[in-house]
Design a protein around this motif. Structure first.
Motif, PDB file in Angstrom:
ATOM      1  N   LYS A  95     -16.329  -3.815   7.973  1.00 52.46           N
ATOM      2  CA  LYS A  95     -16.414  -5.263   8.022  1.00 52.46           C
ATOM      3  C   LYS A  95     -15.645  -5.774   9.223  1.00 52.46           C
ATOM      4  O   LYS A  95     -14.750  -5.045   9.670  1.00 52.46           O
ATOM      5  CB  LYS A  95     -15.882  -5.881   6.732  1.00 52.46           C
ATOM      6  CG  LYS A  95     -14.389  -5.671   6.529  1.00 52.46           C
ATOM      7  CD  LYS A  95     -13.903  -6.439   5.358  1.00 52.46           C
ATOM      8  CE  LYS A  95     -13.690  -7.890   5.705  1.00 52.46           C
ATOM      9  NZ  LYS A  95     -12.282  -8.234   5.926  1.00 52.46           N
ATOM     10  N   HIS A 145     -14.373  -2.547   0.897  1.00 49.40           N
ATOM     11  CA  HIS A 145     -13.461  -1.644   0.189  1.00 49.40           C
ATOM     12  C   HIS A 145     -13.100  -2.127  -1.214  1.00 49.40           C
ATOM     13  O   HIS A 145     -12.648  -1.347  -2.036  1.00 49.40           O
ATOM     14  CB  HIS A 145     -12.215  -1.328   1.026  1.00 49.40           C
ATOM     15  CG  HIS A 145     -11.186  -2.412   1.016  1.00 49.40           C
ATOM     16  ND1 HIS A 145     -11.216  -3.488   1.865  1.00 49.40           N
ATOM     17  CD2 HIS A 145     -10.079  -2.594   0.253  1.00 49.40           C
ATOM     18  CE1 HIS A 145     -10.183  -4.270   1.618  1.00 49.40           C
ATOM     19  NE2 HIS A 145      -9.477  -3.758   0.652  1.00 49.40           N
ATOM     20  N   TYR A 146     -13.355  -3.420  -1.499  1.00 47.19           N
ATOM     21  CA  TYR A 146     -13.113  -3.904  -2.865  1.00 47.19           C
ATOM     22  C   TYR A 146     -13.964  -3.135  -3.879  1.00 47.19           C
ATOM     23  O   TYR A 146     -13.546  -2.894  -4.994  1.00 47.19           O
ATOM     24  CB  TYR A 146     -13.441  -5.399  -2.964  1.00 47.19           C
ATOM     25  CG  TYR A 146     -12.211  -6.266  -2.868  1.00 47.19           C
ATOM     26  CD1 TYR A 146     -11.282  -6.067  -1.857  1.00 47.19           C
ATOM     27  CD2 TYR A 146     -11.972  -7.285  -3.790  1.00 47.19           C
ATOM     28  CE1 TYR A 146     -10.151  -6.847  -1.759  1.00 47.19           C
ATOM     29  CE2 TYR A 146     -10.840  -8.074  -3.698  1.00 47.19           C
ATOM     30  CZ  TYR A 146      -9.933  -7.846  -2.686  1.00 47.19           C
ATOM     31  OH  TYR A 146      -8.806  -8.617  -2.598  1.00 47.19           O
ATOM     32  N   LYS A 192     -12.494  -0.062  -5.486  1.00 46.96           N
ATOM     33  CA  LYS A 192     -11.355  -0.178  -6.401  1.00 46.96           C
ATOM     34  C   LYS A 192     -11.822   0.061  -7.840  1.00 46.96           C
ATOM     35  O   LYS A 192     -12.809  -0.525  -8.281  1.00 46.96           O
ATOM     36  CB  LYS A 192     -10.713  -1.567  -6.300  1.00 46.96           C
ATOM     37  CG  LYS A 192     -10.020  -1.832  -4.963  1.00 46.96           C
ATOM     38  CD  LYS A 192      -9.455  -3.247  -4.953  1.00 46.96           C
ATOM     39  CE  LYS A 192      -9.077  -3.700  -3.556  1.00 46.96           C
ATOM     40  NZ  LYS A 192      -7.804  -3.213  -3.084  1.00 46.96           N
ATOM     41  N   GLU A 233      -2.589 -13.241  -1.397  1.00 45.19           N
ATOM     42  CA  GLU A 233      -1.772 -12.197  -0.776  1.00 45.19           C
ATOM     43  C   GLU A 233      -0.427 -12.797  -0.387  1.00 45.19           C
ATOM     44  O   GLU A 233      -0.353 -13.973  -0.015  1.00 45.19           O
ATOM     45  CB  GLU A 233      -2.444 -11.681   0.487  1.00 45.19           C
ATOM     46  CG  GLU A 233      -3.798 -11.047   0.248  1.00 45.19           C
ATOM     47  CD  GLU A 233      -4.362 -10.497   1.544  1.00 45.19           C
ATOM     48  OE1 GLU A 233      -4.095  -9.328   1.842  1.00 45.19           O
ATOM     49  OE2 GLU A 233      -5.049 -11.243   2.259  1.00 45.19           O
ATOM     50  N   ARG A 281      -2.813  -7.935  12.850  1.00 44.30           N
ATOM     51  CA  ARG A 281      -4.215  -8.240  13.125  1.00 44.30           C
ATOM     52  C   ARG A 281      -4.450  -9.696  13.527  1.00 44.30           C
ATOM     53  O   ARG A 281      -5.532 -10.239  13.304  1.00 44.30           O
ATOM     54  CB  ARG A 281      -5.054  -7.874  11.897  1.00 44.30           C
ATOM     55  CG  ARG A 281      -4.928  -6.388  11.554  1.00 44.30           C
ATOM     56  CD  ARG A 281      -5.634  -6.038  10.274  1.00 44.30           C
ATOM     57  NE  ARG A 281      -7.065  -6.203  10.338  1.00 44.30           N
ATOM     58  CZ  ARG A 281      -7.813  -6.650   9.326  1.00 44.30           C
ATOM     59  NH1 ARG A 281      -7.239  -7.035   8.205  1.00 44.30           N
ATOM     60  NH2 ARG A 281      -9.104  -6.760   9.452  1.00 44.30           N
ATOM     61  N   ASP A 284     -13.072 -13.710   6.554  1.00 42.13           N
ATOM     62  CA  ASP A 284     -12.372 -12.458   6.262  1.00 42.13           C
ATOM     63  C   ASP A 284     -12.545 -12.033   4.806  1.00 42.13           C
ATOM     64  O   ASP A 284     -12.619 -10.840   4.515  1.00 42.13           O
ATOM     65  CB  ASP A 284     -10.873 -12.650   6.578  1.00 42.13           C
ATOM     66  CG  ASP A 284     -10.100 -11.337   6.536  1.00 42.13           C
ATOM     67  OD1 ASP A 284     -10.614 -10.335   7.055  1.00 42.13           O
ATOM     68  OD2 ASP A 284      -8.972 -11.325   5.989  1.00 42.13           O
ATOM     69  N   HIS A 340     -15.524  -9.785  -0.033  1.00 43.39           N
ATOM     70  CA  HIS A 340     -14.771  -9.412  -1.238  1.00 43.39           C
ATOM     71  C   HIS A 340     -14.958 -10.389  -2.406  1.00 43.39           C
ATOM     72  O   HIS A 340     -15.243  -9.990  -3.530  1.00 43.39           O
ATOM     73  CB  HIS A 340     -13.274  -9.317  -0.921  1.00 43.39           C
ATOM     74  CG  HIS A 340     -12.965  -8.398   0.223  1.00 43.39           C
ATOM     75  ND1 HIS A 340     -13.696  -7.265   0.485  1.00 43.39           N
ATOM     76  CD2 HIS A 340     -12.001  -8.447   1.175  1.00 43.39           C
ATOM     77  CE1 HIS A 340     -13.187  -6.657   1.551  1.00 43.39           C
ATOM     78  NE2 HIS A 340     -12.175  -7.359   1.988  1.00 43.39           N
ATOM     79  N   LYS A 397      -3.332 -16.221   2.506  1.00 43.94           N
ATOM     80  CA  LYS A 397      -2.240 -15.341   2.919  1.00 43.94           C
ATOM     81  C   LYS A 397      -0.927 -16.075   2.704  1.00 43.94           C
ATOM     82  O   LYS A 397      -0.877 -17.295   2.670  1.00 43.94           O
ATOM     83  CB  LYS A 397      -2.400 -14.971   4.387  1.00 43.94           C
ATOM     84  CG  LYS A 397      -3.685 -14.181   4.649  1.00 43.94           C
ATOM     85  CD  LYS A 397      -3.457 -13.036   5.576  1.00 43.94           C
ATOM     86  CE  LYS A 397      -4.713 -12.230   5.802  1.00 43.94           C
ATOM     87  NZ  LYS A 397      -4.741 -10.974   5.075  1.00 43.94           N
ATOM     88  N   GLN A 401      -5.538  -6.477  -9.157  1.00 45.44           N
ATOM     89  CA  GLN A 401      -4.342  -5.936  -8.529  1.00 45.44           C
ATOM     90  C   GLN A 401      -3.281  -7.015  -8.416  1.00 45.44           C
ATOM     91  O   GLN A 401      -3.646  -8.187  -8.316  1.00 45.44           O
ATOM     92  CB  GLN A 401      -4.656  -5.340  -7.148  1.00 45.44           C
ATOM     93  CG  GLN A 401      -5.244  -6.335  -6.163  1.00 45.44           C
ATOM     94  CD  GLN A 401      -5.701  -5.692  -4.866  1.00 45.44           C
ATOM     95  OE1 GLN A 401      -5.942  -4.511  -4.780  1.00 45.44           O
ATOM     96  NE2 GLN A 401      -5.807  -6.495  -3.829  1.00 45.44           N
TER      97      GLN A 401
HETATM   98  O1  LIG Z   1     -10.558  -6.738   4.168  1.00 52.19           O
HETATM   99  C1  LIG Z   1      -9.469  -7.255   4.034  1.00 52.19           C
HETATM  100  O2  LIG Z   1      -8.797  -7.076   2.890  1.00 52.19           O
HETATM  101  C2  LIG Z   1      -7.392  -7.199   2.855  1.00 52.19           C
HETATM  102  C3  LIG Z   1      -7.032  -7.301   1.378  1.00 52.19           C
HETATM  103  O3  LIG Z   1      -7.367  -6.092   0.763  1.00 52.19           O
HETATM  104  P1  LIG Z   1      -6.481  -5.513  -0.421  1.00 52.19           P
HETATM  105  O4  LIG Z   1      -7.150  -4.257  -0.793  1.00 52.19           O
HETATM  106  O5  LIG Z   1      -5.100  -5.330   0.135  1.00 52.19           O
HETATM  107  O6  LIG Z   1      -6.520  -6.559  -1.476  1.00 52.19           O
HETATM  108  C4  LIG Z   1      -6.908  -8.401   3.625  1.00 52.19           C
HETATM  109  O7  LIG Z   1      -5.509  -8.363   3.722  1.00 52.19           O
HETATM  110  C5  LIG Z   1      -7.492  -8.373   5.018  1.00 52.19           C
HETATM  111  O8  LIG Z   1      -7.125  -9.555   5.715  1.00 52.19           O
HETATM  112  C6  LIG Z   1      -8.995  -8.279   4.964  1.00 52.19           C
HETATM  113  O9  LIG Z   1      -9.504  -8.064   6.283  1.00 52.19           O
END
Ligand SMILES: O=C1O[C@H](COP(=O)(O)O)[C@@H](O)[C@H](O)[C@H]1O
Ligand SMILES: NC(=O)C1=CN([C@@H]2O[C@H](COP(=O)(O)OP(=O)(O)OC[C@H]3O[C@@H](n4cnc5c(N)ncnc54)[C@H](OP(=O)(O)O)[C@@H]3O)[C@@H](O)[C@H]2O)C=CC1
Length: 509
Positions: A166, A196-197, A200, A234, A241, A253, A258, A358, A397
């Motif tokens: 992504k 990647h979500y 999980k 978060e 980044r 993002d 996600h 964030k 999480q």
């Molecule tokens: O793809 C991303 O995901 C992370 C959050 O992923 P996590 O597995 O830590 O919940 C995010 O911090 C990042 O900005 C974003 O690009």
């Protein structure tokens, strides 16, 4: 898709096929922090084929030895499993490196030569697994050049698969363009668009929870559910980044990827099977049923923010504009909230409130399902608000688990209601910590299971919905940023979004 595993997550299942994995962007942050440690974890769990090799590709003029050392350091720093000297030694021998510029056609011929040599010398089947872990501007280019060098056509029993990181596009138009470009070279079954979500455990558990338990599905609809909140908060900032984040912002993002994965898994109809396309058909249908936002809706149903300096866990933290790689007058949003409605029989009139940000007060990713209140107040001393008791929270999480809140009698002579919670904790029950997600997704690609990857139509459905929001935001005069303090729950306008509907965010309640 294998949904049989319970208490071992990715530790169960069949090992990946014999293959060479080629990482484009092998000296980068993602490779070091996530991919290499995940490969090591797979090797340790004996889920990596004994006939496996890794070819790193990047711009740095590393020798293969220097690259190997860097990868071993990454494993030592970031692997979540205990280190095993034998596995490390085995893994080290299988690492190779090729230097070059991804825009240079000659680089691909050198890559091809190295891959053929690695396969020949190590008796590895010529299955090629390309992982595009580099800047998105190269995604289309790399696929095109691989095709040109004859490295994408599948022959006899050998497969060629490409994982694309992504962000998949920057907006609807660029996502469509990228899909068109890569489809000129690859078939859809060769393309693995990663989110990647989906790797999980707790995200996959949404499906199991819904479709393996007969007591919840009958009430999973507008008759019983008042509204749903999806939060991905978060505490971290943009870390290293800043450059990328400035071009993306919280909306691009996190939302079309996600958050929409969580939304579609929560709202989709039961699939006809757990085959990749059956699940993805239902997810796509759910996304397509989302009501498009008009320009007026964008004003009244979305909120955005950017953090200024504040406090987190008692420590001062800088504002977004002070982060490395960020413009001092940046207009990029680090928080977004929106109210969405779904136009189908199951969900009509049920609001879905989504938010992500964030540097928020707590790290929490969860889906909170608020059920309707009981129809009558039968108990004296109980006001109607106290009947808003049934809430189901799927905690993704941290502290992965599920909790159900219901009303109970407060002990004493007076008939009074209080909300109590029944908690299931994933780690306590299964004695394991859910993995980061990359192990599972790498393994699925090596076994050819695309269920947990996004299809072209899903990606486009996501962008299609947020495009009008991006367009309206762009046309509006600049916002008064920053507008929330690091360590808070976001800007005031996010609270107002729910207050207008007589509701409030569930901040860990
Ligand atoms: O793809 C991303 O995901 C992370 C959050 O992923 P996590 O597995 O830590 O919940 C995010 O911090 C990042 O900005 C974003 O690009
Ligand atoms: N980092 C993360 O946590 C996450 C990253 N992603 C995505 O993963 C991808 C990679 O991110 P990340 O690892 O952070 O990026 P980095 O900037 O850390 O790494 C980029 C990599 O690409 C290589 N590279 C850049 N330009 C060229 C070129 N012209 N020719 C050859 N190699 C080149 C770099 O090589 P060299 O260093 O030798 O110049 C480096 O290996 C991005 O799409 C990102 O959005 C997604 C989720 C999380």
């Amino acid at each position: 898709m294998n949904l049989n595993g319970t208490n071992g997550g990715f530790m169960q299942g069949r090992a990946g096929d014999s293959c060479v994995m080629i990482i484009f962007g092998a000296t980068g942050d993602l490779t070091k922090r996530k991919l290499i440690p995940a490969l090591y974890n797979l090797a340790k769990a004996k889920l990596l084929s004994r006939k496996f090799a890794l070819v790193g590709a990047a711009f740095d003029p590393f020798t293969a030895e220097a690259f190997r050392d860097q990868m071993l350091d990454a494993i030592k720093t970031y692997a979540t499993d205990e280190l095993d000297a034998e596995v490390l030694a085995w893994f080290e021998k299988r690492i190779f490196y090729v230097q070059g510029d991804f825009r240079d056609p000659e680089f691909y011929w050198r890559l091809k030569e190295l891959c053929t040599e690695v396969c020949g010398k190590n008796a590895i089947d010529e299955n090629y697994f390309y992982y595009l872990a580099t800047a998105p501007i190269f995604f289309g280019e790399i696929v095109r050049q691989l095709g040109h060098a004859g490295m994408t056509a599948e022959e006899c029993d050998n497969w060629r698969r490409v994982i694309i990181e992504k962000p998949f596009g920057h907006d609807l138009e660029s996502a469509k363009e990228l899909n068109n470009d890569i489809k000129k070279v690859l078939r859809e079954r060769q393309i693995y668009r990663i989110d990647h979500y989906l790797g999980k455990e707790t995200v996959q558990n949404i499906m199991v929870f819904r479709f393996a338990n007969s007591i919840f599905e009958p009430i999973w609809n507008r008759r019983y559910i008042d509204h749903v909140q999806i939060t991905a908060a978060e505490t971290v900032g943009v870390e290293r980044r800043g450059g990328y984040y400035e071009t993306a912002g919280a909306m691009r993002d996190m939302v079309p990827n996600h958050l929409f994965q969580l939304l579609s898994l929560t709202t989709m109809e039961p699939p006809v099977s757990f085959e990749a396309d059956a699940v993805r058909d239902e997810q796509t249908k759910a996304l397509r049923s989302l009501q498009m936002l008009s320009p007026e809706d964008v004003l009244s149903k979305t909120a955005r923010g950017q953090y200024c300096e504040g406090q987190l866990e008692g420590e001062p933290v800088p504002g977004y504009r002070e982060e490395p790689g960020v413009a001092r007058d940046s207009r990029t949003e680090t928080f977004v909230a929106m109210k969405l409605m779904i136009d189908n029989w199951r969900w009509a009139d049920v609001p879905f409130y989504l938010r992500t940000g964030k540097r928020m007060a707590a790290r929490t990713t969860e889906i909170s399902i608020q059920f309707r209140r009981a129809p009558l107040v039968l108990f004296r001393n109980t006001d109607i608000e106290n009947l808003q008791t049934n809430r189901l929270v799927l905690r993704l999480q941290p502290n992965e688990g599920i909790s159900l809140q219901f009303g109970a009698k407060v002990p004493g002579p007076v008939m009074q209601l209080g909300p109590v919670k029944m908690d299931f904790d994933y780690a306590d029950y299964f004695h394991c910590t859910p993995n980061t997600g990359y192990e599972r997704l790498l393994l699925d690609c090596m076994t050819g299971d695309a269920t947990l990857f996004q299809r072209a139509d899903m990606v486009e459905a996501g962008w299609n919905l947020i495009q009008p929001v991006l367009d309206v935001w762009k046309a509006l005069p600049p916002r008064q940023f920053p507008n929330y303090a690091a360590g808070s729950w976001g800007p005031r306008e996010a609270d107002e979004l729910l207050e207008r509907d007589g509701r409030q965010w569930n901040n860990g309640g």
